[in-house]
Design a protein around this motif. Structure first.
Motif, mmCIF file in Angstrom:
data_model
loop_
_atom_site.group_PDB
_atom_site.id
_atom_site.type_symbol
_atom_site.label_atom_id
_atom_site.label_comp_id
_atom_site.label_asym_id
_atom_site.label_seq_id
_atom_site.Cartn_x
_atom_site.Cartn_y
_atom_site.Cartn_z
ATOM 1 N N THR A 197 0.794 -1.219 -0.011
ATOM 2 C CA THR A 197 0.037 -0.184 0.041
ATOM 3 C C THR A 197 0.963 1.243 0.261
ATOM 4 O O THR A 197 2.036 1.283 0.545
ATOM 5 C CB THR A 197 -0.942 -0.057 1.287
ATOM 6 O OG1 THR A 197 -0.243 -0.243 2.450
ATOM 7 C CG2 THR A 197 -1.984 -0.961 1.103
ATOM 8 N N GLU A 213 2.815 4.542 0.797
ATOM 9 C CA GLU A 213 3.522 5.049 1.860
ATOM 10 C C GLU A 213 3.641 3.993 3.062
ATOM 11 O O GLU A 213 3.885 4.638 4.464
ATOM 12 C CB GLU A 213 2.533 6.264 2.545
ATOM 13 C CG GLU A 213 2.883 7.741 1.348
ATOM 14 C CD GLU A 213 2.430 8.739 2.103
ATOM 15 O OE1 GLU A 213 3.151 9.405 2.594
ATOM 16 O OE2 GLU A 213 1.227 8.883 2.128
ATOM 17 N N ALA A 214 3.371 2.788 2.956
ATOM 18 C CA ALA A 214 3.493 1.780 3.906
ATOM 19 C C ALA A 214 4.785 1.771 4.605
ATOM 20 O O ALA A 214 5.011 1.573 5.619
ATOM 21 C CB ALA A 214 3.078 0.345 3.392
ATOM 22 N N ASN A 215 5.940 2.238 3.780
ATOM 23 C CA ASN A 215 7.358 2.037 4.454
ATOM 24 C C ASN A 215 7.555 3.439 5.078
ATOM 25 O O ASN A 215 8.746 3.324 5.905
ATOM 26 C CB ASN A 215 8.470 2.330 3.248
ATOM 27 C CG ASN A 215 8.340 3.403 2.293
ATOM 28 O OD1 ASN A 215 6.994 4.052 2.002
ATOM 29 N ND2 ASN A 215 9.280 3.910 1.597
ATOM 30 N N VAL A 216 6.545 4.216 5.291
ATOM 31 C CA VAL A 216 6.708 5.401 6.041
ATOM 32 C C VAL A 216 6.420 5.036 7.482
ATOM 33 O O VAL A 216 5.040 4.685 7.700
ATOM 34 C CB VAL A 216 5.935 6.691 5.709
ATOM 35 C CG1 VAL A 216 6.036 7.840 6.832
ATOM 36 C CG2 VAL A 216 6.538 7.156 4.243
ATOM 37 N N ARG A 238 0.099 11.542 1.924
ATOM 38 C CA ARG A 238 -1.003 12.480 2.895
ATOM 39 C C ARG A 238 -0.460 13.836 2.844
ATOM 40 O O ARG A 238 -1.668 14.694 3.282
ATOM 41 C CB ARG A 238 -0.621 11.312 4.343
ATOM 42 C CG ARG A 238 -1.466 10.234 4.289
ATOM 43 C CD ARG A 238 -1.144 9.424 5.499
ATOM 44 N NE ARG A 238 0.376 8.959 5.306
ATOM 45 C CZ ARG A 238 1.017 7.944 5.893
ATOM 46 N NH1 ARG A 238 0.594 7.769 7.236
ATOM 47 N NH2 ARG A 238 2.422 7.618 5.842
#
Lengths: 341, 211
Positions: free
Chosen positions: A79, A81-84, A276
């Motif tokens: 998904t 920005e999952a790594n943020v 976001r």
């Protein structure tokens, strides 16, 4: 004549700058606050990879992760920005939305409503000085009226639904409860999202159609200086549109309207990889510009309806009485009839 | 009453994604939504750290603060749960959450309309009858009502991820830190739970200090 216009343009420039500079500073301050925590971006000042200290002061490292000082993390989740790991700007946005936008925005709307009500109570409707002649002049074509009313009706819908999304929690919910508020807001959100693009499209048509007649001319300076005679009661000559209408057209409709449209489309169609942060910034600009535009629209709606006798007729039927044209738009009257007063 | 919290011990997490799989399977989470995920920092470098992250059930939850319909509620155990019947799919909680917990089903729909928000429930379901078919469908299994802890933590092979009463978790972590002599810094703890006075004051999380 040309020198007069040049002088006039300089004056307008100064006035616009005086108005726009604080507005820009406020928005820039918002932008900087959110922008400084931009997640998933590598700060050029920081090393691309910072090694987690083994056993010592890991708290400092996690604080850096939180402020996005280092390279983004890695995850097998697909998904966006999952790594943020953490985005602190979310809380910054929350404080701006729940703080200045809700509080100042609410007071702004309330203050304008009170001011206009007081003005109406003190000054009352601006009456026609001479009896109507019965001779009508074409002021707005069918196309102009169609475009205006689509924009107007969609604007009112968008303003009501938008305001309910911001203030429903504080005004509707305490009286009617969470379920009623939630049901109303579900309708409001959908009406808002579907009406928005329609508003934007017709707004552009309206700007294109009326831009030429809204260019500033030398006669506008007198109107601006005397505030259209709204306080003194005297009538200031003006072209097809007076300075008040032109100010509303350029600042309200064009600048604020287009800002709302562009940011609204970003929020309405989250299909193009918006992060976001993009959504937070778009929301801040959208809500701020919308609150200013609603405040200005109160003035426009007031003067177009109960504030001035015979004004609504022009936008309703397309025709105005000669007496009205002579009183409010003397230069325009002269242009289209070829007669002097 | 116990205050339920999650703790991920970054010294123990091995990025096996067992918690992610357990969560997905237990609640039959729809495609495109990850209630829990594992993020690795400094991948391939000395000092690589993996952290399992989901809703932290914050003391002063940003999602709760920005929700226009107040669909969020706090349980007696301090969990932040939500009511899908009141959710309007505006996406504000998704913008506000520091941990990326609230997510929206992204199916094909006109104007990219969002569906109802979905997030980690600490395996505590949602409003309505505990263990009902409706609850299972909307929020997943309600393990807490059955006296069980969240499955992600229960299935963690290294016990890096632990869930439960804050006081019990604190004791476990304290013992670990004493034994190995380091690693007391719990990732995400301060953001979610503040300085310990947050819950009582009900105030917002402090903005990060400038370096």
């Amino acid at each position: 004549m040309s020198r007069l216009i040049a002088c006039w343009m300089r004056r307008v420039g100064r006035c616009t700058a005086a108005l726009l500079v604080p507005l820009l500073m406020v928005t820039a301050a918002y932008g900087a606050e959110v922008g400084s925590y931009r997640g998933g971006r590598i700060d050029p000042q920081a090393p691309a990879v910072m090694v987690v200290p083994q056993g010592h002061n890991a708290a400092a490292f996690y604080d850096g992760v939180r402020r996005s000082l280092y390279a983004p993390g890695v995850t097998s989740i697909q998904t966006p920005e999952a790594n943020v790991l953490i985005q602190s700007e979310g809380n910054t946005w929350r404080q701006i939305r729940n703080g200045p936008i809700t509080v100042w925005g609410g007071w702004l709307i309330l203050a304008v409503m009170v001011a206009i009500t007081l003005f109406y109570l003190v000054k009352g409707t601006i009456k026609l000085h001479e009896p109507t002649t019965g001779r009508k002049l074409l002021r707005f074509t069918v196309y102009e009226r169609l475009v205006h009313w689509v924009v107007a009706i969609s604007f009112v819908l968008l303003a009501l639904t938008g305001l309910s999304l911001l203030f429903g929690k504080h005004l509707i919910e305490p009286i009617f409860g969470t379920s009623v508020n939630a049901a109303l807001l579900w309708v409001a959100k959908n009406v808002h999202n579907y009406t928005g693009p329609l508003f934007g499209f017709f707004l552009v048509l309206m700007i294109v159609r009326w831009a030429k007649d809204n260019l500033f001319t030398s006669v506008d300076w007198l109107w601006a200086k005397k505030f259209g005679g709204l306080l003194s009661g005297e009538e200031i000559p003006s072209g097809r549109f007076n300075f008040g209408e032109k100010f509303w057209f350029w600042v309200g409709v064009t600048v604020l309207g287009l800002t709302i449209t562009v940011t609204g489309l970003i929020l309405d169609f989250p299909l193009f990889g918006q992060t976001r942060q993009d959504m937070q910034l778009a929301h801040i600009f959208h809500a701020s510009a919308a609150l200013f535009m609603i405040a200005m629209a109160f003035g426009h709606i007031y003067i177009g309806t109960i504030g001035s006798e015979g004004s609504l007729e022009g936008m309703k039927t397309g025709y105005v009485d000669e007496a009205w044209a002579k009183q409010h738009h003397a230069v325009w009257y002269q242009e289209i009839t070829g007669r002097r007063q | 009453m116990a205050r339920m919290k999650f703790v991920c011990d970054a010294e123990r997490c091995i990025n096996c994604n067992g918690c992610v799989t357990a969560c997905k399977n237990e609640h039959e989470v729809p495609w495109g939504i990850q209630r829990r995920r594992v993020v690795t920092l400094n991948e391939g470098q000395p000092g690589e750290k993996s952290i399992s992250v989901a809703c932290m059930h914050c003391s002063d939850a940003p999602c709760m603060a920005v929700c226009p319909t107040n669909c969020f509620y706090r349980t007696e155990e301090g969990l932040v749960l939500h009511d899908k019947d009141k959710c309007i799919g505006c996406g504000y909680c998704f913008y506000a959450c520091p941990f990326g917990a609230p997510q929206f089903p992204n199916g094909a729909s006109a104007f990219a309309a969002r569906g109802k928000m979905d997030k980690c429930t600490f395996c505590a379901g949602g409003p309505g009858e505990n263990g009902s078919e409706e609850e299972l469908k909307k929020y997943g299994r309600n393990r807490l009502a059955e006296g069980k802890l969240p499955l992600c933590a229960e299935m963690c092979s290294t016990k890096a991820l632990i869930a439960g009463d804050a006081e019990v978790l604190s004791d476990i972590m304290r013992e670990r830190v004493l034994r190995r002599g380091y690693g007391a810094e719990l990732w995400g703890w301060r953001v979610a739970y503040g300085d310990g006075k947050q819950a009582q004051r009900g105030q917002r999380v402090h903005a990060p200090e400038k370096p």
